[in-house]
Scaffold this motif. Sequence first.
Motif, PDB file in Angstrom:
ATOM      1  N   ARG A  20      69.105  14.177  55.552  1.00  0.00           N
ATOM      2  CA  ARG A  20      69.490  14.869  56.783  1.00  0.00           C
ATOM      3  C   ARG A  20      68.293  14.980  57.732  1.00  0.00           C
ATOM      4  NH1 ARG A  20      71.034  20.994  56.775  1.00  0.00           N
ATOM      5  NH2 ARG A  20      70.658  20.512  54.618  1.00  0.00           N
ATOM      6  N   TYR A  21      67.134  15.363  57.211  1.00  0.00           N
ATOM      7  CA  TYR A  21      65.957  15.524  58.074  1.00  0.00           C
ATOM      8  C   TYR A  21      65.492  14.180  58.630  1.00  0.00           C
ATOM      9  CZ  TYR A  21      65.815  20.086  55.775  1.00  0.00           C
ATOM     10  OH  TYR A  21      66.126  21.330  55.288  1.00  0.00           O
ATOM     11  N   LEU A  22      65.539  13.135  57.803  1.00  0.00           N
ATOM     12  CA  LEU A  22      65.176  11.790  58.260  1.00  0.00           C
ATOM     13  C   LEU A  22      66.063  11.396  59.446  1.00  0.00           C
ATOM     14  CD1 LEU A  22      64.735   8.644  56.016  1.00  0.00           C
ATOM     15  CD2 LEU A  22      66.205   8.586  57.998  1.00  0.00           C
ATOM     16  N   GLN A  23      67.371  11.574  59.299  1.00  0.00           N
ATOM     17  CA  GLN A  23      68.297  11.187  60.354  1.00  0.00           C
ATOM     18  C   GLN A  23      68.137  12.047  61.611  1.00  0.00           C
ATOM     19  OE1 GLN A  23      72.363   9.974  58.851  1.00  0.00           O
ATOM     20  NE2 GLN A  23      71.492  10.868  56.973  1.00  0.00           N
ATOM     21  N   GLN A  24      67.913  13.340  61.433  1.00  0.00           N
ATOM     22  CA  GLN A  24      67.721  14.214  62.595  1.00  0.00           C
ATOM     23  C   GLN A  24      66.473  13.819  63.372  1.00  0.00           C
ATOM     24  OE1 GLN A  24      68.079  18.007  60.310  1.00  0.00           O
ATOM     25  NE2 GLN A  24      69.354  18.646  62.031  1.00  0.00           N
ATOM     26  N   LEU A  25      65.386  13.544  62.661  1.00  0.00           N
ATOM     27  CA  LEU A  25      64.148  13.162  63.334  1.00  0.00           C
ATOM     28  C   LEU A  25      64.322  11.830  64.052  1.00  0.00           C
ATOM     29  CD1 LEU A  25      61.234  13.986  63.897  1.00  0.00           C
ATOM     30  CD2 LEU A  25      60.570  12.714  61.858  1.00  0.00           C
ATOM     31  N   ALA A  26      64.956  10.874  63.396  1.00  0.00           N
ATOM     32  CA  ALA A  26      65.170   9.569  64.018  1.00  0.00           C
ATOM     33  C   ALA A  26      66.029   9.703  65.276  1.00  0.00           C
ATOM     34  CB  ALA A  26      65.821   8.617  63.016  1.00  0.00           C
ATOM     35  N   LYS A  27      67.104  10.457  65.200  1.00  0.00           N
ATOM     36  CA  LYS A  27      67.965  10.644  66.375  1.00  0.00           C
ATOM     37  C   LYS A  27      67.221  11.377  67.485  1.00  0.00           C
ATOM     38  CE  LYS A  27      72.219  10.691  63.706  1.00  0.00           C
ATOM     39  NZ  LYS A  27      73.238  11.539  63.079  1.00  0.00           N
ATOM     40  N   HIS A  28      66.434  12.373  67.111  1.00  0.00           N
ATOM     41  CA  HIS A  28      65.686  13.165  68.088  1.00  0.00           C
ATOM     42  C   HIS A  28      64.748  12.283  68.908  1.00  0.00           C
ATOM     43  CE1 HIS A  28      63.470  16.585  69.753  1.00  0.00           C
ATOM     44  NE2 HIS A  28      62.353  16.020  69.326  1.00  0.00           N
ATOM     45  N   PHE A  35      67.161   3.366  61.610  1.00  0.00           N
ATOM     46  CA  PHE A  35      67.319   4.215  60.434  1.00  0.00           C
ATOM     47  C   PHE A  35      68.690   4.067  59.796  1.00  0.00           C
ATOM     48  CE2 PHE A  35      69.044   6.742  63.831  1.00  0.00           C
ATOM     49  CZ  PHE A  35      70.073   7.473  63.259  1.00  0.00           C
ATOM     50  N   THR A  36      68.718   4.399  58.515  1.00  0.00           N
ATOM     51  CA  THR A  36      69.943   4.560  57.737  1.00  0.00           C
ATOM     52  C   THR A  36      69.840   5.940  57.104  1.00  0.00           C
ATOM     53  OG1 THR A  36      68.988   3.705  55.684  1.00  0.00           O
ATOM     54  CG2 THR A  36      69.969   2.077  57.203  1.00  0.00           C
ATOM     55  N   ALA A  37      70.786   6.270  56.242  1.00  0.00           N
ATOM     56  CA  ALA A  37      70.710   7.558  55.545  1.00  0.00           C
ATOM     57  C   ALA A  37      69.524   7.613  54.583  1.00  0.00           C
ATOM     58  CB  ALA A  37      72.008   7.830  54.795  1.00  0.00           C
ATOM     59  N   GLU A  38      69.040   6.441  54.134  1.00  0.00           N
ATOM     60  CA  GLU A  38      67.976   6.405  53.133  1.00  0.00           C
ATOM     61  C   GLU A  38      66.597   6.097  53.680  1.00  0.00           C
ATOM     62  OE1 GLU A  38      70.829   4.346  52.565  1.00  0.00           O
ATOM     63  OE2 GLU A  38      71.781   6.065  51.607  1.00  0.00           O
ATOM     64  N   GLU A  39      66.511   5.387  54.797  1.00  0.00           N
ATOM     65  CA  GLU A  39      65.181   5.057  55.305  1.00  0.00           C
ATOM     66  C   GLU A  39      65.186   4.924  56.815  1.00  0.00           C
ATOM     67  OE1 GLU A  39      64.483   0.539  54.192  1.00  0.00           O
ATOM     68  OE2 GLU A  39      64.932   1.732  52.413  1.00  0.00           O
ATOM     69  N   GLY A  40      63.997   5.128  57.381  1.00  0.00           N
ATOM     70  CA  GLY A  40      63.870   5.042  58.826  1.00  0.00           C
ATOM     71  C   GLY A  40      62.473   4.653  59.242  1.00  0.00           C
ATOM     72  N   THR A  41      62.395   4.035  60.428  1.00  0.00           N
ATOM     73  CA  THR A  41      61.120   3.645  61.014  1.00  0.00           C
ATOM     74  C   THR A  41      61.107   4.092  62.469  1.00  0.00           C
ATOM     75  OG1 THR A  41      61.022   1.696  59.587  1.00  0.00           O
ATOM     76  CG2 THR A  41      59.595   1.698  61.529  1.00  0.00           C
ATOM     77  N   ILE A  42      60.008   4.709  62.866  1.00  0.00           N
ATOM     78  CA  ILE A  42      59.835   5.152  64.250  1.00  0.00           C
ATOM     79  C   ILE A  42      58.505   4.606  64.744  1.00  0.00           C
ATOM     80  CG2 ILE A  42      59.582   7.159  65.764  1.00  0.00           C
ATOM     81  CD1 ILE A  42      61.284   8.718  63.644  1.00  0.00           C
ATOM     82  N   ASP A  43      58.558   3.875  65.860  1.00  0.00           N
ATOM     83  CA  ASP A  43      57.354   3.328  66.481  1.00  0.00           C
ATOM     84  C   ASP A  43      57.036   4.128  67.738  1.00  0.00           C
ATOM     85  OD1 ASP A  43      56.793   1.159  64.688  1.00  0.00           O
ATOM     86  OD2 ASP A  43      58.559   0.145  65.492  1.00  0.00           O
ATOM     87  N   PHE A  44      55.871   4.766  67.741  1.00  0.00           N
ATOM     88  CA  PHE A  44      55.432   5.586  68.862  1.00  0.00           C
ATOM     89  C   PHE A  44      54.778   4.709  69.939  1.00  0.00           C
ATOM     90  CE2 PHE A  44      55.775   8.431  65.346  1.00  0.00           C
ATOM     91  CZ  PHE A  44      56.036   9.689  65.864  1.00  0.00           C
ATOM     92  N   PRO A  45      54.788   5.169  71.185  1.00  0.00           N
ATOM     93  CA  PRO A  45      54.158   4.398  72.264  1.00  0.00           C
ATOM     94  C   PRO A  45      52.669   4.126  72.048  1.00  0.00           C
ATOM     95  CG  PRO A  45      55.545   6.134  73.179  1.00  0.00           C
ATOM     96  CD  PRO A  45      55.473   6.349  71.688  1.00  0.00           C
ATOM     97  N   ASN A  46      51.976   4.987  71.310  1.00  0.00           N
ATOM     98  CA  ASN A  46      50.535   4.804  71.089  1.00  0.00           C
ATOM     99  C   ASN A  46      50.224   3.832  69.952  1.00  0.00           C
ATOM    100  OD1 ASN A  46      51.025   6.259  68.739  1.00  0.00           O
ATOM    101  ND2 ASN A  46      49.609   7.908  69.206  1.00  0.00           N
ATOM    102  N   ASP A  86      59.605  20.370  60.231  1.00  0.00           N
ATOM    103  CA  ASP A  86      59.767  21.796  59.945  1.00  0.00           C
ATOM    104  C   ASP A  86      60.813  22.430  60.856  1.00  0.00           C
ATOM    105  OD1 ASP A  86      58.139  22.164  57.744  1.00  0.00           O
ATOM    106  OD2 ASP A  86      56.394  22.816  58.910  1.00  0.00           O
ATOM    107  N   ARG A  87      60.866  21.992  62.093  1.00  0.00           N
ATOM    108  CA  ARG A  87      61.858  22.530  63.023  1.00  0.00           C
ATOM    109  C   ARG A  87      63.273  22.224  62.528  1.00  0.00           C
ATOM    110  NH1 ARG A  87      61.187  20.261  68.727  1.00  0.00           N
ATOM    111  NH2 ARG A  87      59.043  20.750  68.189  1.00  0.00           N
ATOM    112  N   PHE A  88      63.495  21.007  62.015  1.00  0.00           N
ATOM    113  CA  PHE A  88      64.821  20.656  61.494  1.00  0.00           C
ATOM    114  C   PHE A  88      65.093  21.335  60.163  1.00  0.00           C
ATOM    115  CE2 PHE A  88      63.838  16.725  64.030  1.00  0.00           C
ATOM    116  CZ  PHE A  88      64.630  17.092  65.104  1.00  0.00           C
ATOM    117  N   ALA A  89      64.041  21.659  59.431  1.00  0.00           N
ATOM    118  CA  ALA A  89      64.163  22.275  58.111  1.00  0.00           C
ATOM    119  C   ALA A  89      63.962  23.780  58.181  1.00  0.00           C
ATOM    120  CB  ALA A  89      63.143  21.647  57.166  1.00  0.00           C
ATOM    121  N   PHE A  90      64.390  24.384  59.285  1.00  0.00           N
ATOM    122  CA  PHE A  90      64.062  25.798  59.498  1.00  0.00           C
ATOM    123  C   PHE A  90      64.517  26.701  58.357  1.00  0.00           C
ATOM    124  CE2 PHE A  90      68.157  25.092  61.468  1.00  0.00           C
ATOM    125  CZ  PHE A  90      68.895  26.205  61.108  1.00  0.00           C
TER     126      PHE A  90
END
Length: 103
Positions: free
Chosen positions: A17-25, A34-45, A82-86
């Motif tokens: 759940r947290y992986l998916q929330q962060l990816a969507k955010h 992302f999928t339910a099991e893994e995700g990749t996020i590439d930042f502009p920097n 942490d915000r998603f896992a409040f």
Amino acid sequence: MSAAVSVARVPTQSASRYLQQLAKHWSHKMAVAFTAEEGTIDFPNGTRLVMRADSETLDIVLTVPAGEDEGRMREVVASHLDRFAFREAPLTFDWQYSSNPSL
């Protein structure tokens, strides 16, 4: 050019759940896959966040290019999760440096 690689195994039974929330955010301003099991996020920097979720942990590999603030990027990732896992925050991030960053 080298990069600093940090890994963390975060204990949580809500990893997917947290992986998916962060990816969507972050999907509206960064390259995200992302999928339910893994995700990749590439930042502009040039930083890359790779996550893998199972029933008990969220495994994280954070690759920060030389010249970027690794500590700040760790904090950005941890504070957003942490915000998603409040309900169970703060999560435990046992950040380690890695020379073999595969998940």
